[in-house]
Motif scaffolding. Structure first.
Motif, mmCIF file in Angstrom:
data_model
loop_
_atom_site.group_PDB
_atom_site.id
_atom_site.type_symbol
_atom_site.label_atom_id
_atom_site.label_comp_id
_atom_site.label_asym_id
_atom_site.label_seq_id
_atom_site.Cartn_x
_atom_site.Cartn_y
_atom_site.Cartn_z
ATOM 1 N N ASP A 180 0.852 -1.187 0.000
ATOM 2 C CA ASP A 180 0.000 0.000 0.000
ATOM 3 C C ASP A 180 0.891 1.241 0.000
ATOM 4 O O ASP A 180 1.143 1.861 1.034
ATOM 5 C CB ASP A 180 -0.916 -0.029 1.225
ATOM 6 C CG ASP A 180 -1.999 1.052 1.165
ATOM 7 O OD1 ASP A 180 -1.877 1.960 0.325
ATOM 8 O OD2 ASP A 180 -2.954 0.971 1.959
ATOM 9 N N ASP A 181 1.370 1.598 -1.187
ATOM 10 C CA ASP A 181 2.277 2.743 -1.300
ATOM 11 C C ASP A 181 1.601 4.042 -0.882
ATOM 12 O O ASP A 181 2.236 4.918 -0.274
ATOM 13 C CB ASP A 181 2.770 2.880 -2.742
ATOM 14 C CG ASP A 181 3.646 1.725 -3.171
ATOM 15 O OD1 ASP A 181 3.956 0.867 -2.323
ATOM 16 O OD2 ASP A 181 4.015 1.673 -4.362
ATOM 17 N N ASP A 182 0.329 4.197 -1.222
ATOM 18 C CA ASP A 182 -0.371 5.436 -0.887
ATOM 19 C C ASP A 182 -0.399 5.667 0.616
ATOM 20 O O ASP A 182 -0.125 6.778 1.100
ATOM 21 C CB ASP A 182 -1.804 5.409 -1.437
ATOM 22 C CG ASP A 182 -1.852 5.459 -2.955
ATOM 23 O OD1 ASP A 182 -0.883 5.976 -3.553
ATOM 24 O OD2 ASP A 182 -2.840 4.996 -3.538
ATOM 25 N N GLU A 208 1.526 8.716 2.670
ATOM 26 C CA GLU A 208 0.786 9.623 3.550
ATOM 27 C C GLU A 208 1.398 9.645 4.945
ATOM 28 O O GLU A 208 1.512 10.699 5.570
ATOM 29 C CB GLU A 208 -0.685 9.206 3.624
ATOM 30 C CG GLU A 208 -1.469 9.548 2.367
ATOM 31 C CD GLU A 208 -2.936 9.197 2.470
ATOM 32 O OE1 GLU A 208 -3.713 9.731 1.667
ATOM 33 O OE2 GLU A 208 -3.314 8.396 3.353
ATOM 34 N N ASN A 255 0.859 14.070 -0.126
ATOM 35 C CA ASN A 255 1.230 12.735 -0.594
ATOM 36 C C ASN A 255 0.023 11.859 -0.878
ATOM 37 O O ASN A 255 0.171 10.720 -1.319
ATOM 38 C CB ASN A 255 2.122 12.031 0.438
ATOM 39 C CG ASN A 255 3.529 12.603 0.469
ATOM 40 O OD1 ASN A 255 3.962 13.246 -0.470
ATOM 41 N ND2 ASN A 255 4.229 12.374 1.563
ATOM 42 N N SER A 256 -1.166 12.389 -0.642
ATOM 43 C CA SER A 256 -2.385 11.617 -0.874
ATOM 44 C C SER A 256 -2.673 11.514 -2.367
ATOM 45 O O SER A 256 -2.395 12.455 -3.125
ATOM 46 C CB SER A 256 -3.580 12.266 -0.178
ATOM 47 O OG SER A 256 -3.404 12.317 1.224
ATOM 48 N N PRO A 257 -3.238 10.390 -2.814
ATOM 49 C CA PRO A 257 -3.620 10.254 -4.230
ATOM 50 C C PRO A 257 -4.566 11.379 -4.637
ATOM 51 O O PRO A 257 -5.512 11.696 -3.918
ATOM 52 C CB PRO A 257 -4.317 8.893 -4.274
ATOM 53 C CG PRO A 257 -3.823 8.159 -3.079
ATOM 54 C CD PRO A 257 -3.565 9.187 -2.028
#
Length: 396
Positions: free
Chosen positions: A14-16, A20, A368-370
């Protein structure tokens, strides 16, 4: 910096979530042991976005990992091309006698000799590592040698393939084109032919990357176009056809859109993806191209949908049919497609789009959030339009 939470995000890929969490990391966090441990975990798991972020924000790439493992040596030995690329990005002296570049090259060559790193995930890309590092050190090879390296895996999506065509494309010279043309004309070996066609594509791309101001046009552009045009109709292999289309778009001097449009509904997603990207970046709102992108907005491949919806969102058209297409994707399972659909409606002052953007905005935690970048651009654009409309009202 909460290392256990970050390591858990890496483990579940979970890169996202990881990025974050990293938003609040301080300079002290990034200089500490936890950041080095996270870099090692992300590198070993192949989480490239996290590796890139950590290196960009200053994690020491020279500090050994647990057990005294040297990061550069590990990446080179295991053929982790993208990880090594990030680790070496801060090296100031690639030509030094004991530079990390030279150390990595020696390691990668040794791994090739001993077959070390084979069977790892993702598949090792030792030849990509060697090709890149040799180029950085001024060592160049013939097109046949670079093709042989690419064909070890014979996978156009593999880094070994990419590194070879990329460096051939940078040459943008007649000799390389003549080699690629002759190889592409030989239909006896599909992989060799595909690689040669991809090289022709990258020769077109290479012109845009060239630092030589004296080269404003490729001397073989017309020959490339004349060779590629018939293949748009005759090529049967889908992956090769997608490369033909991309190459034609790089070299064509005028009628790219009508030439590639017949393939917009091709059954193979690689072909549709290539066509959709070309239509989005090169088309004016020609009726046929607009219609094709409207159809592609309903493609079952999320990336293709997103490309098409992005074009429709920014187009100047505004019809009930177009709004219906956009509205149909406000609940799209793909976040990026949903964002583009909402953007398209919001830019047309449609409350459905504005409401969906508000929901998306409420879920964004930090930069940093999508979607943060795209939403910031949209917010600025909507504000500018509102201010312009207000000024026009006052003038009247």
């Amino acid at each position: 910096m909460d290392l256990p939470l970050l390591l858990a995000a890496v483990e579940r890929e979970d890169d996202d979530a990881a990025l974050e969490l990293l938003y609040d990391a301080t300079a002290d966090d990034l200089a500490g042991d936890a950041a080095v441990a996270l870099l090692a975990a992300a590198a070993r798991a192949g989480r490239q976005r996290i590796v890139d972020h950590l290196v960009l924000w200053g994690v020491d790439v020279n500090r050994p990992w647990d057990g005294g493992v040297d990061p550069v040596t590990w990446a080179a030995e295991n053929g982790r091309y993208r990880v090594l690329e990030a680790l070496l990005s801060r090296s100031k002296d690639p030509l030094g006698s004991d530079s990390p570049h030279r150390r990595a090259l020696r390691t990668a060559r040794g791994a090739l000799s001993s077959k070390a790193g084979t069977g790892s995930e993702p598949p090792p890309a030792h030849w990509a590592v060697v090709t890149d590092l040799e180029a950085a050190l001024g060592v160049h090879h013939s097109p046949d040698e670079l093709m042989a390296r690419a064909l070890v895996h014979a996978d156009p999506d593999h880094d070994d393939w990419f590194a070879s065509v990329f460096h051939l494309g940078l040459r943008i010279d007649r000799e390389t084109f003549d080699w690629a043309l002759a190889t592409a004309q030989d239909t006896s070996d599909r992989d060799r032919r595909h690689f040669a066609l991809d090289t022709i594509t990258h020769l077109g791309i290479g012109l845009s990357l060239s630092m030589d101001e004296d080269i404003t046009e490729l001397p073989f552009r017309r020959e490339a176009e004349d060779f590629l045009r018939p293949l748009l109709s005759s090529e049967q292999d889908p992956r090769t056809l997608s490369t033909v289309i991309a190459a034609f778009a790089e070299h064509c001097s005028g009628d790219t859109i009508p030439a590639v449009l017949p393939h917009a509904d091709h059954p193979d997603p690689h072909v549709r993806m290539t066509v959709s990207a070309i239509l989005r970046t090169r088309t004016t709102e020609q009726r046929e191209a607009f219609a094709a992108l409207t159809r592609l907005a309903d493609d079952h491949v999320s990336t293709i949908r997103t490309i098409a919806l992005g074009f429709l969102a920014m187009s100047t058209a505004d019809t009930p049919a177009l709004r219906a297409v956009l509205a149909a994707h406000l609940a799209d399972p793909c976040f990026d497609a949903r964002l583009e659909a909402a953007a398209g409606l919001a830019l047309r002052d449609d409350e459905r789009g504005l409401a969906t953007l508000d929901v998306i905005r409420s879920g964004i935690k930090n930069m940093n959030s999508p979607g943060w970048g795209r939403l910031s651009d949209l917010t600025h654009l909507l504000r500018a339009r509102s201010e312009a409309a207000g000024a026009t009202t006052q003038d009247h």
